[in-house]
Design a protein around this motif. Structure first.
Motif: not given
Lengths: 425, 466
Positions: B330, B342-344, B348, B351, B372, B375, B378-379, B382-385
């Motif tokens: 982050d 970005i935290p994703e 990503f 994925e 780390e 986190k 979790a990010s 939350a984004a659907g990954v």
């Protein structure tokens, strides 16, 4: 009202799936929300309640959960979720920095044009005038449940005056809750001896007290000259009287001791920031009612001033009766606050004390007692969590600041969404 | 074909005018080529000879039983067992150990993972306490200092090393800083206390070569003769690669004794030939693409982009080329090229099929790499990954091992691998988790319940009590 309802939908319905049966929007009276059957968590423990928000305040907290909504109230399903007061980071640079390494976007260093030529005394400068409530950091930070912050200037020995903001609104007038909220000074390692920094603070405060009693003479030009510029003396006056807290950044135990000795017998309201070795002098801190803002992640001698740093610093201080708060001492990293609190628990602090440390304690220490708690009459800065607020897998599912639902979006979520597929469409 | 060879083939297929005569075999786990060392390899071997003898002790036999075993291979044994013998994992699986060895340690309620690996650390070269005397991270005297080696500035008494181990880290790459376009060689160290860096070298690990693009080199050298722009940065990289290519051509066919030593060229040649792994500090997507264009031109294989905050914008390209993405969970915004973090990102990248790595670049962050990763996990969710815990565990174990060329030895719990293990008191993705026991080569180097003298001489005898 339409704007409110729209933001409610964006902010809550999307994640909590909960804005059900709110009925037709009321055309009169302040906005209202009922968070039903939620687990309220604070320093007193956890219990299931209904929380009613009306206008910018918490109107009611009802232990008998599952009550009927009042007419015109949005209803948010709180079952299985945790509600806390919004988190407070009492030592950030939010709204004063956009990109650290780009000077035109950094407004933390209050080098003062009218002051002491050494640049060490900047007491009179008000950081709040430079606050940018539209900074991209605001949205990023509040998505992790931080709803309030103190933004602090830097530089010199006496760095200037900080301010308390709630992370809401596009206007300074909406966001800034108190300015100034504290005076800031810094001890510790520096080019000249740390003893000279002590003297700078000591002389300025002594002169401020002297100035308080001799303002009339001074106005008539009948006093011997002060070493400290008049603007700074005027700014330091409430500090010397104990009306405005003096936050001193210092890590080494002996420096904290020196500060306590130097200010013994004065009405100063001292707060220690940093305090890596504060646990070593916790009894003296408790006796003088000096609060400590610390970073529970500090473990390791980043400097010789931190040789005695240890992960149970917060736990030891709290056990000795010292009021403990947590800070990232950061701008972009302020969103990590709940991780810091979790690590304090990992280091031995109770969960309840850690939650207090990021909500109630900073509100009380800095005199904004209507913040940092969920109780009737308190400002409605609320965070709805999917679980334990400190746990890393927990997400923020709802956010209210000043009673208004805040959309869970930021510049980063916009980037995330644009690049959800690559190449972007 | 080894992964490195695949990568190399991809580079050649892109029409790179490389001067390489054989595929690089940089992964000790995949090394089976008995070919004699080339003259340049012989030079390297002499340069790597050790004064101090490495500690040859290994731990075992013992058996961990009753806990949840997270392997970083996709397997999860709850409960499971791990048998260690001769410093290596002899057996593991679900349930009770059918053939336990040595002491059987009941770790019920606890979690066993591979030792964590940090691909980007400055411990040892930017040691704590941070003072002028301990700052050996940037040889900021010229934009290309390929001749310097991190291990020559690595202070094995850095108090940060023990703190990293207490966070479950068992291996790290200590890198030169990013002031320079080519900062020098990194060294992969195994976290066992020793008197010199050489003795801490991870056995058989290839060197890293640290390069940097973007703001740092142009900021440091803008007033010192350049580069002062991103254009100048890439021109500097290309010039260095071209020089090394010529040097390799000039020395082709020479015996080791006939090669005139050129320390800068030797490092660059190792990078060009894939004997040293190229790690590039690069934040912005367009900077990575510009660097890759230059690398392709000269046949340089990029192993990993570090700090790659904008990797999410080009994750398809990086994944297709098997270039790892090492970054934070982050961090963002501290400079302009970090503004779009970005935290994703890690989620990503994973994925998209890429190798995601959580790195620290920080004496504080390295103490909590598990947090780390948690986190970032979790990010991503939350984004659907769709991600498993094992996916995220690999961000701090197997993926960095692969980027360091040591995945045949460590990075996952598999039979035959070194017994670098962490026993956590609870799920390591919890903020409350602590590493109770940390093993390196089967030796328990950390036991939080036992009081012990500090590893570092600096901390020994200091008055830090009440």
């Amino acid at each position: 009202m339409n704007a409110l309802r729209l933001s409610s939908l964006l902010g809550v319905a999307l994640t909590a799936g909960a804005a059900q049966g709110a009925g037709p929007p009321s055309t009169a009276g302040p906005p209202c929300a009922l968070i039903r059957g939620v687990t309220l968590s604070d320093g007193a423990g956890d219990r299931v309640v209904d929380v009613v928000v009306r206008g910018d305040r918490v109107a009611a907290v009802r232990i008998l959960a599952g009550g009927e909504p009042e007419p015109g109230c949005d209803v948010i399903a709180g079952a299985g979720r945790v509600l806390t007061a919004g988190l407070v980071d009492p030592y950030t640079r939010l709204g004063l920095v956009e990109v650290d390494l780009e000077a035109p976007t950094v407004d933390t260093d209050l080098r003062a044009p009218f002051q002491d030529p050494s640049g060490q005394i900047r007491a009179s400068v008000r950081a709040d005038l430079a606050y940018n409530p539209r900074s991209s950091l605001i949205g990023v930070t509040r998505l992790e449940g931080v709803t309030s912050a103190i933004s602090v200037p830097s530089g010199g020995v006496i760095s200037g005056r900080s301010f308390w903001v709630d992370l809401v609104g596009a206007r300074q007038g909406t966001a800034i809750q108190r300015a100034p909220v504290a005076m800031h000074a810094s001890l510790g390692p520096r080019q000249e001896s740390r003893a000279s920094a002590f003297q700078t603070i000591d002389v300025a405060l002594r002169e401020a007290r002297d100035f308080a009693t001799r303002q009339r003479e001074w106005a008539k030009n009948q006093t011997p000259g002060f070493l400290t510029p008049r603007l700074d003396l005027a700014a330091l006056l409430p500090v010397a009287k104990g009306e405005l807290p003096l936050v001193v950044t210092v890590d080494r135990a002996s420096d904290i001791e020196g500060l306590l000795r130097m200010t013994a017998g004065t009405p100063l309201r001292l707060v220690i920031a940093g305090g890596a070795e504060a646990w070593l002098v916790r009894d003296a801190l408790a006796q003088r009612k000096v609060a400590v803002i610390l970073d529970p992640l500090t473990y390791g001698p980043g400097s010789f001033d931190q040789l005695a740093a240890r992960p149970d610093n917060a736990a030891l201080l709290h056990a000795a009766g010292v009021a403990v708060m947590f800070s990232t001492f950061s701008s972009h990293g302020a969103r990590k606050l709940r991780q810091l609190a979790g690590n304090a628990v990992r280091g031995g602090l109770s969960h309840a004390a850690a939650l207090d440390a990021v909500t109630r304690v900073p509100a009380e220490v800095f005199g904004l007692a209507d913040h940092g708690r969920v109780a009737p009459g308190a400002i409605a800065d609320l965070v709805l969590w999917s679980g334990d607020p400190f746990e890393l897998s927990t997400r923020v599912e709802g956010l209210w600041i000043h009673g208004r639902s805040v959309p869970l979006t930021s510049r980063q979520t916009a980037l995330r969404d644009r690049y959800r597929h690559v190449p972007p469409r | 074909m080894s992964r490195a060879a695949v990568q190399w083939a991809a580079v050649l297929a892109l029409g790179a005018a490389g001067c390489v005569t054989r595929p690089a075999t940089v992964d000790p786990g995949a090394t089976s080529d008995p070919a004699a060392p080339t003259p340049l390899e012989a030079l390297e071997a002499r340069a790597h000879a050790s004064v101090e003898a490495p500690d040859a002790r290994v731990g075992g036999p013992f058996t961990l039983e009753g806990g949840t075993v997270l392997t970083a291979t996709g397997e999860r044994y709850a409960p499971g067992y791990v048998v260690v013998e001769g410093g290596r994992i002899e057996a593991l699986g679900a349930g009770k150990a059918p053939a336990p060895k040595g002491t059987v340690l009941d770790v019920a309620g606890r979690f066993v993972t591979p030792g964590l690996i940090d691909v980007h650390s400055h411990l040892g070269v930017m040691a704590s306490p941070h003072l002028r005397g301990s700052d050996d991270v940037n040889e900021a005297t010229a934009p290309n200092t390929a001749q310097v080696w991190a291990e020559h500035g690595f202070w094995p008494q850095d108090p940060g090393l023990e703190r990293a181990a207490r966070g479950g880290v068992t291996t790290l790459q200590a890198l030169p800083g990013s002031a320079n376009l080519i900062g020098g060689r990194g060294v992969t160290v195994h976290l066992r206390p020793a008197r010199g860096a050489r003795a801490m070298r991870f056995p058989g690990a290839p060197d890293g070569v640290k390069m940097a693009c973007g703001e740092n080199p142009k900021r440091v050298y803008g007033g010192k003769g350049g580069p002062s722009t991103r254009m100048g940065n890439i021109a500097g990289h290309r010039a260095a690669f071209a020089d090394a290519q010529k040097w390799l051509r000039d020395n082709k066919g020479k015996a080791a004794a006939e090669v005139a030593r050129d320390l800068k060229m030797e490092t660059l040649a190792a990078a060009l030939e894939g004997r040293a792994l190229v790690h590039v500090h690069c934040y912005r997507a367009d900077d990575m693409l510009a660097f890759l264009a230059a690398a392709d031109e000269f046949g340089v294989a990029v192993k990993a982009f570090h700090h790659a905050l904008e990797a999410y914008k080009i994750r398809d390209i990086l994944a297709a080329r098997h270039i790892a993405v090492a970054t934070w969970a982050d961090w963002w915004g501290f400079k302009l090229e970090a503004y779009d973090g970005i935290p994703e990102t890690l989620a990503f990248v994973a994925e998209a099929g890429g190798d995601a790595i959580v790195h620290s670049d920080s004496g504080e962050g390295i103490q909590r790499l598990n947090q780390e990763a948690a986190k970032a996990l979790a990010s991503g969710r939350a984004a659907g990954v769709k991600l498993t815990d094992d996916d995220a565990l690999r961000w701090v174990t197997l993926n960095p091992a692969r980027a360091l060329g040591i995945d045949g030895e460590v990075g996952s719990l598999e039979v035959g691998k070194r017994a670098d293990l962490v026993v956590w008191d609870r799920d390591p993705f919890s903020v409350y988790a602590r590493a109770r026991w940390v093993y390196v080569d089967g030796l328990r180097v950390i036991d939080v319940d036992a009081s012990s003298a500090p590893w570092s001489d600096l901390e020994l005898g200091q008055e830090v009590g009440e």
